[in-house]
Design an enzyme around this catalytic site. Sequence first.
Site, PDB file in Angstrom:
ATOM      1  N   ALA A  11       0.840  -1.194   0.000  1.00 18.86           N
ATOM      2  CA  ALA A  11       0.000   0.000   0.000  1.00 18.86           C
ATOM      3  C   ALA A  11       0.880   1.251   0.000  1.00 18.86           C
ATOM      4  CB  ALA A  11      -0.917  -0.005   1.216  1.00 18.86           C
ATOM      5  N   ARG A  12       0.510   2.198  -0.816  1.00 20.10           N
ATOM      6  CA  ARG A  12       1.182   3.493  -0.911  1.00 20.10           C
ATOM      7  C   ARG A  12       2.671   3.371  -1.244  1.00 20.10           C
ATOM      8  NH1 ARG A  12      -3.160   5.684  -1.933  1.00 20.10           N
ATOM      9  NH2 ARG A  12      -4.449   6.607  -0.322  1.00 20.10           N
ATOM     10  N   SER A  13       3.003   2.368  -2.043  1.00 21.82           N
ATOM     11  CA  SER A  13       4.395   2.164  -2.444  1.00 21.82           C
ATOM     12  C   SER A  13       4.754   2.891  -3.730  1.00 21.82           C
ATOM     13  CB  SER A  13       4.683   0.668  -2.593  1.00 21.82           C
ATOM     14  OG  SER A  13       3.868   0.107  -3.607  1.00 21.82           O
ATOM     15  N   ALA A  33     -10.462   1.393 -14.396  1.00 25.14           N
ATOM     16  CA  ALA A  33     -10.502   1.496 -12.942  1.00 25.14           C
ATOM     17  C   ALA A  33     -11.471   0.466 -12.372  1.00 25.14           C
ATOM     18  CB  ALA A  33     -10.938   2.898 -12.532  1.00 25.14           C
ATOM     19  N   THR A  34     -11.001  -0.333 -11.419  1.00 22.46           N
ATOM     20  CA  THR A  34     -11.838  -1.376 -10.829  1.00 22.46           C
ATOM     21  C   THR A  34     -12.431  -0.968  -9.486  1.00 22.46           C
ATOM     22  OG1 THR A  34      -9.949  -2.436  -9.765  1.00 22.46           O
ATOM     23  CG2 THR A  34     -10.544  -3.214 -11.976  1.00 22.46           C
ATOM     24  N   GLY A  35     -12.027   0.174  -8.949  1.00 28.51           N
ATOM     25  CA  GLY A  35     -12.501   0.611  -7.642  1.00 28.51           C
ATOM     26  C   GLY A  35     -13.948   1.066  -7.665  1.00 28.51           C
ATOM     27  N   HIS A  49      -6.914   9.483  -6.993  1.00 31.14           N
ATOM     28  CA  HIS A  49      -6.405   8.903  -8.237  1.00 31.14           C
ATOM     29  C   HIS A  49      -6.871   9.710  -9.448  1.00 31.14           C
ATOM     30  CE1 HIS A  49      -4.243   5.187  -7.204  1.00 31.14           C
ATOM     31  NE2 HIS A  49      -5.014   5.168  -6.135  1.00 31.14           N
ATOM     32  N   THR A  51      -7.545  12.903  -9.592  1.00 30.19           N
ATOM     33  CA  THR A  51      -6.867  14.199  -9.678  1.00 30.19           C
ATOM     34  C   THR A  51      -5.397  14.069 -10.057  1.00 30.19           C
ATOM     35  OG1 THR A  51      -6.379  14.231  -7.302  1.00 30.19           O
ATOM     36  CG2 THR A  51      -8.426  15.292  -8.022  1.00 30.19           C
TER      37      THR A  51
END
Length: 172
Positions: A11-13, A33-35, A49, A51
Site C-alpha cells: 500500500a502506498r508504495s 478502474a476497478t474501484g 487517483h 486528480t
Amino acid sequence: MGTVTLITGGARSGKSMQALKLALPYQRRFFVATGQALDEEMTARIEFHQTTRPPDFQTVEEPVQVVAALERLGDRADLVVLDCLTLWISNLMQRREMDGTILAEADKLAAALKDASFASIVVTDEVGAGIVPTDHAASRRFRDLLGWTNQKVAAVAEQALLMVAGYPLKLK
C-alpha cells in the site's frame, strides 16, 4: 500484440504513480478502474487517483467485467492502465463467485492482456508477504486468489516491477 507490464507492491508504495510515469510515451491512453466508491474512504481514494491522472487519459470504470472492457478497447488504445487487480478480485469475491470461477476469469484476463493490440500496465498489490491471517478464512482466501491471479498475469508480462518506497525494483 502489445506488451504487458505488471506493477506490484504494498500500500502506498508508488504503484499507480509508476504506472502513469510508464504511460507517458503513449498517445491514446485508457485507464480501466476497478474501484468502487462504497464508503467515504474509498471515495476519497478514487478522487485522489482521478486528480493525479493526466487529463488526456480516457477512463473506463469497470469493477467486474474487466476482460470485456479490455476487449471493447480493441484498436482504440495504444496503452491501457488497469488499476487494480486487488480490487477486481475483491469485487468478484463480493459477488460470491467460487474460487474456480475467479481463477478462470484470471486466466481469461491473462490471455486477453497477452493478445491485446495495445500495451498494458497492470497494477496490483502484494498481499502475501505478511503473516497468514489465521483467524479469517475470507482474508486467507483473498490473499490466495490475488496471489494466484498475480502469478497468472506475471507469467504473460514482459516486465514485472516491485515498488518499494516509491522506487521500482525489476523482477522480470
